[in-house]
Design a protein around this motif. Structure first.
Motif, short mmCIF file in Angstrom:
data_model
loop_
_atom_site.label_atom_id
_atom_site.label_comp_id
_atom_site.label_asym_id
_atom_site.label_seq_id
_atom_site.Cartn_x
_atom_site.Cartn_y
_atom_site.Cartn_z
N LYS A 183 19.77 47.12 33.71
CA LYS A 183 18.35 47.23 33.44
C LYS A 183 17.97 46.09 32.49
O LYS A 183 18.37 46.07 31.33
N VAL A 184 17.21 45.12 33.01
CA VAL A 184 16.94 43.88 32.28
C VAL A 184 15.44 43.73 32.02
O VAL A 184 14.62 43.88 32.94
N ALA A 185 15.09 43.44 30.77
CA ALA A 185 13.69 43.18 30.41
C ALA A 185 13.47 41.69 30.25
O ALA A 185 14.30 40.99 29.65
N LEU A 186 12.38 41.19 30.79
CA LEU A 186 12.04 39.77 30.69
C LEU A 186 10.65 39.64 30.07
O LEU A 186 9.70 40.25 30.55
N ASP A 187 10.54 38.83 29.00
CA ASP A 187 9.24 38.51 28.41
C ASP A 187 8.91 37.08 28.80
O ASP A 187 9.52 36.13 28.31
N GLN A 233 11.84 43.19 21.48
CA GLN A 233 12.73 44.13 20.78
C GLN A 233 12.23 45.57 20.94
O GLN A 233 13.01 46.47 21.29
N ASP A 234 10.95 45.77 20.71
CA ASP A 234 10.38 47.10 20.84
C ASP A 234 10.49 47.61 22.27
O ASP A 234 10.84 48.78 22.51
N TYR A 235 10.23 46.73 23.23
CA TYR A 235 10.26 47.15 24.64
C TYR A 235 11.67 47.56 25.07
O TYR A 235 11.85 48.57 25.75
N VAL A 236 12.67 46.76 24.68
CA VAL A 236 14.05 47.06 25.06
C VAL A 236 14.47 48.41 24.51
O VAL A 236 15.08 49.23 25.22
N LYS A 237 14.14 48.69 23.26
CA LYS A 237 14.52 49.97 22.64
C LYS A 237 13.79 51.15 23.30
O LYS A 237 14.39 52.17 23.61
N GLU A 259 21.16 45.57 23.53
CA GLU A 259 20.80 46.93 23.91
C GLU A 259 20.28 47.75 22.74
O GLU A 259 19.60 48.77 22.94
N ASN A 260 20.52 47.30 21.51
CA ASN A 260 20.04 48.00 20.32
C ASN A 260 18.72 47.45 19.80
O ASN A 260 18.20 47.92 18.79
N GLY A 261 18.23 46.41 20.48
CA GLY A 261 17.00 45.76 20.03
C GLY A 261 17.21 44.66 19.02
O GLY A 261 16.24 44.13 18.47
#
Length: 456
Positions: A183-187, A233-237, A259-261
């Motif tokens: 599960k990957v977040a991209l900004d 950071q907020d989104y990943v957490k 994974e911890n932000g």
């Protein structure tokens, strides 16, 4: 650095100190200059100058694109438009498809009202200094007026979105494993990555979550991307992602979030990738190229792992020059410009994401675990907008305060003043045993700058 061109091209506020007239004249010069040197090939039997142009999502990028095209075609160059794309994609297309040069219209991490003209030579590298000198002479009217192309010698413009698509395919080909199950977040910083990054991660099987990928011309880098990492950071957490990657406006930088932000900056990425490359035998010369801004903690970690390192001036241009001269294959900056010379000649944010994913997947470790091996020394960096960068930095009172801070720190830290290559800014950085001491010493230097009348 020249009068107009800094470490990363000609940058300024649109229609203030970077105007359409500047862009037109840069186009006129480049079309003429490379036109004198263009060679006939099977794909180019007429021996015409061929230039690729990409742009980021700023409102003014279209204005500068049209102005550059007018200048280039008036000098006889054929122009290929990649449209909204990343700086490294322009570099890739130029070096793999035999263009004479490339132009990226972007001000990178700067606010939307700034813009810039980055020129890339036929090898996909940043333009040579001697050519920059000649461009500046022409801008200042110190050369005779250049001849216009006439009749069938006038240049043409071609839609070349296919070049950007080939770059996307190239990135996908670099990955060593599927990203399925991650599960990957991209900004995407509402910038160039919006047109590319999601396509790459989706194709590799990731569960891709994308934020800040709705550019409107005015929101690039605004509270998003690699310079506002707290958003990711907020989104990943909150979303329970395995990892996140944030890019800047033209996507030549990448900052990761574990994974911890927690932030994994360019220094930590250099360590993670450098250690892995040494393990698999691909770290040429057993050396990683860094800049003088890299953290002491990185060097201690490299020493522990038996990895050598070089230190250059700040700027991925200088990192790449060192890599090219000595045959090193990995280098970069704390800010997230990372160069993998096997795959690219410039910093490439999306490529960097793929290489970090490779280490995570091959070693079956979380990013947090991989980054935990480096103990970063507290560091505070503040950007001070000034009237004149050189005067502010060289002021005797400022230098005396720097010397005082250096004596206070002794062997336990350091202070560094550096002029930005792209903005009217002096950067003040301190590393010390505590964040409080860093803040105190940085603020003392800034107070002297204010007292001396340098600060805007």
């Amino acid at each position: 650095m020249g009068k107009y061109f800094g470490t990363d091209g000609f940058r300024g506020e649109a229609n203030v100190n970077l105007t359409v007239e500047h862009a037109y004249k840069v186009g006129r010069f480049l079309g003429w200059y490379y036109g004198q040197r263009a060679k006939k090939t099977a794909d180019n039997p007429e021996g015409r100058c061929r230039v690729a142009i990409g742009k980021d999502t700023r409102r003014s990028s279209y204005m500068f694109e049209y102005s550059l095209v007018a200048g280039l075609t008036a000098s006889g160059a054929d122009v290929y438009l990649l449209h909204v794309t990343t700086t490294p994609s322009v570099s890739y297309v130029v070096r793999t498809e035999e263009f004479d040069c490339g132009i990226m219209i972007s001000a990178s991490h700067n606010p939307y009202y700034d813009n810039g003209i980055k020129v890339i030579n036929g090898k996909g590298e940043k333009l040579e200094e001697d050519v920059i000198v000649e461009i500046e002479r022409y801008l200042d009217g110190e050369m005779e007026e250049l001849p216009f192309a006439l009749k069938d010698a006038i240049g043409r413009t071609t839609d070349y979105a296919a070049g950007r698509n080939r770059y996307i395919g190239y990135l996908i080909s670099i990955a060593t494993r599927s990203f399925k199950g991650k599960k990957v977040a991209l900004d995407c910083a509402n910038g160039s990555a919006s047109a590319i990054a999601k396509n790459v991660f989706d194709a590799l099987g990731a569960e891709t979550h994308v934020i800040n990928n709705h550019p409107n011309g005015l929101n690039i880098n605004t509270d998003c991307g690699s310079t506002h990492i707290h958003v990711l950071q907020d989104y990943v957490k909150e979303s329970g992602c395995d990892v996140g990657f944030a890019y800047d406006g033209d996507a030549d930088r990448c900052i990761a979030v574990d994974e911890n932000g927690s932030v994994v900056d360019g220094d930590l990425i250099l360590y993670i990738c450098g250690k892995y490359m040494k393990e698999i035998g691909t770290l040429r010369n057993n050396t990683v190229v860094t800049t003088i801004m890299s953290n002491f903690g990185l060097y201690k970690a490299f020493d522990r792992e038996g990895i050598s390192y070089e230190k250059t001036a700040v700027g991925d241009k200088y990192v790449y020059e060192n890599m090219s001269q000595y045959g090193n294959c990995l280098g970069g900056e704390q800010s997230g410009h990372i160069i993998f010379s096997k795959h690219a000649t410039t910093g490439d944010g999306i490529l960097t994401s793929l290489k970090v994913m490779e280490v995570m997947l091959e070693k079956k470790e979380t990013l947090g675990k991989l980054a935990s091996e480096v103990e970063i020394l507290p560091q505070v960096l503040k950007n001070v907008r000034v009237k004149d960068k050189k005067e502010a930095q060289d002021d005797p009172a400022v230098q005396a305060e720097v010397a005082k801070a250096t004596e206070t720190l002794g062997a336990d830290g350091r202070i560094l003043l550096r002029q930005s290559g792209t903005e009217p800014v002096v950067r003040v950085m301190v590393e010390a045993p505590t964040t409080e001491q860093c803040e105190m010493l940085v603020d003392q230097v800034i107070e002297v700058m204010k007292a001396q009348g340098h600060v805007l």
